[in-house]
Design an enzyme around this catalytic site. Structure first.
Site, PDB file in Angstrom:
ATOM      1  N   ARG A  32       0.816  -1.216   0.000  1.00  0.00           N
ATOM      2  CA  ARG A  32       0.000   0.000   0.000  1.00  0.00           C
ATOM      3  C   ARG A  32       0.851   1.269   0.000  1.00  0.00           C
ATOM      4  O   ARG A  32       0.490   2.265  -0.652  1.00  0.00           O
ATOM      5  CB  ARG A  32      -0.932  -0.026   1.218  1.00  0.00           C
ATOM      6  CG  ARG A  32      -1.844   1.191   1.374  1.00  0.00           C
ATOM      7  CD  ARG A  32      -2.748   0.983   2.567  1.00  0.00           C
ATOM      8  NE  ARG A  32      -3.379   2.188   3.061  1.00  0.00           N
ATOM      9  CZ  ARG A  32      -4.606   2.589   2.743  1.00  0.00           C
ATOM     10  NH1 ARG A  32      -5.328   1.879   1.894  1.00  0.00           N
ATOM     11  NH2 ARG A  32      -5.125   3.685   3.256  1.00  0.00           N
ATOM     12  N   ILE A  62      -8.312   7.120  -0.544  1.00  0.00           N
ATOM     13  CA  ILE A  62      -7.976   5.701  -0.577  1.00  0.00           C
ATOM     14  C   ILE A  62      -8.535   5.122   0.713  1.00  0.00           C
ATOM     15  O   ILE A  62      -8.276   5.630   1.799  1.00  0.00           O
ATOM     16  CB  ILE A  62      -6.459   5.459  -0.724  1.00  0.00           C
ATOM     17  CG1 ILE A  62      -6.163   3.957  -0.783  1.00  0.00           C
ATOM     18  CG2 ILE A  62      -5.650   6.154   0.342  1.00  0.00           C
ATOM     19  CD1 ILE A  62      -4.709   3.638  -1.128  1.00  0.00           C
ATOM     20  N   SER A  63      -9.326   4.079   0.608  1.00  0.00           N
ATOM     21  CA  SER A  63     -10.130   3.606   1.732  1.00  0.00           C
ATOM     22  C   SER A  63      -9.304   2.919   2.811  1.00  0.00           C
ATOM     23  O   SER A  63      -8.140   2.548   2.610  1.00  0.00           O
ATOM     24  CB  SER A  63     -11.211   2.642   1.226  1.00  0.00           C
ATOM     25  OG  SER A  63     -12.059   3.271   0.302  1.00  0.00           O
ATOM     26  N   GLN A  64      -9.920   2.764   3.968  1.00  0.00           N
ATOM     27  CA  GLN A  64      -9.340   2.067   5.109  1.00  0.00           C
ATOM     28  C   GLN A  64      -8.827   0.695   4.672  1.00  0.00           C
ATOM     29  O   GLN A  64      -9.577  -0.119   4.150  1.00  0.00           O
ATOM     30  CB  GLN A  64     -10.419   1.916   6.179  1.00  0.00           C
ATOM     31  CG  GLN A  64     -10.011   1.181   7.419  1.00  0.00           C
ATOM     32  CD  GLN A  64     -11.178   1.051   8.382  1.00  0.00           C
ATOM     33  OE1 GLN A  64     -12.246   1.621   8.170  1.00  0.00           O
ATOM     34  NE2 GLN A  64     -10.979   0.305   9.449  1.00  0.00           N
ATOM     35  N   PRO A  65      -7.528   0.399   4.858  1.00  0.00           N
ATOM     36  CA  PRO A  65      -6.952  -0.815   4.265  1.00  0.00           C
ATOM     37  C   PRO A  65      -7.591  -2.119   4.724  1.00  0.00           C
ATOM     38  O   PRO A  65      -7.795  -3.026   3.908  1.00  0.00           O
ATOM     39  CB  PRO A  65      -5.475  -0.738   4.655  1.00  0.00           C
ATOM     40  CG  PRO A  65      -5.409   0.232   5.785  1.00  0.00           C
ATOM     41  CD  PRO A  65      -6.516   1.200   5.561  1.00  0.00           C
TER      42      PRO A  65
END
Length: 225
Positions: A32, A62-65
């Site tokens: 990431r 960018i969304s919560q991993p």
């Protein structure tokens, strides 16, 4: 001893488990932090969304991993699947989708923000990902070039259901749709297309995403000149 990056990655995985082995492989295959070089490594693996673009009328994150990995897992992606993605962002999710469907699969990702479309496509090219393509346009309308799709994934929320895009989904195919409501929060819905062509909601999870922007930007790919 594990490196600092490996420690960060393990924390994300610990919050995401259980996951399929292939999703874990995809996570390690495309780290990431390499997708968001504007952030520190610690920030890249913090378990919350990160801002990618904030210039009106566009907003993108960018969304919560851990949530990204859970979504990929619930999609049950298989080798050879054709996938449509609304919202390319940094290209991280697109890359992992491409890994999960394999060389015989195909990912079409449509991004409405020109700068992010170019950014995501460059990321794919730098990583020699040839089974995914980023296009510039209104993802809400889908893309017929690879339809019908086995899977459709939204990375932005909408109060309106995407009927045109749903029509491009195969019978038995799955759609991950983020439904907004008047109460100010979203629900991620895992939807199956039934034999009669109607949607069947299989799973619902509370979530928070930026809203879909319905602005057509043409129908061209984002390959840099």
């Amino acid at each position: 001893m594990p490196t600092r990056i490996e420690q960060y990655q393990k924390r994300v995985l610990d919050k995401s488990l259980p996951l399929s082995e292939k999703v874990v492989e995809a996570f390690y295959r495309y780290p990431r932090h390499l997708c968001v070089p504007e952030y520190t490594v610690a920030e890249a693996y913090s378990d919350h969304p990160l801002l990618l673009w904030n210039k009106p009328p566009f907003l993108s994150t960018i969304s919560q991993p851990s949530f990204v990995l859970k979504i990929l897992d619930m999609m049950n992606l298989q080798q050879g699947h054709r996938v449509f993605e609304l919202g390319s962002g940094s290209g991280w999710n697109t890359a992992m989708l491409a890994y999960l469907v394999g060389e015989t699969g195909k990912v079409v990702s449509v991004e409405v923000i020109p700068e992010l479309a170019v950014r995501a496509q460059k990321y794919l090219e730098q990583n020699k990902i040839f089974n995914a393509l980023v296009k510039l346009g209104d993802g809400f309308e889908g893309d017929t070039s690879e339809a019908p799709y086995d899977r459709v994934i939204f990375t932005a929320g909408s109060a309106e259901f995407p009927n045109i895009l749903f029509d491009q989904l195969k019978v038995g195919g799955l759609m991950v749709f983020v439904r907004e409501n008047d109460l100010g929060y979203d629900f991620l819905e895992l939807i199956e297309k039934q034999e009669n062509g109607k949607p069947l909601i299989l799973q619902t999870i509370p979530c928070s995403f930026v809203s879909v922007i319905r602005k057509s930007a043409g129908d061209t790919d984002a390959s840099p000149a």
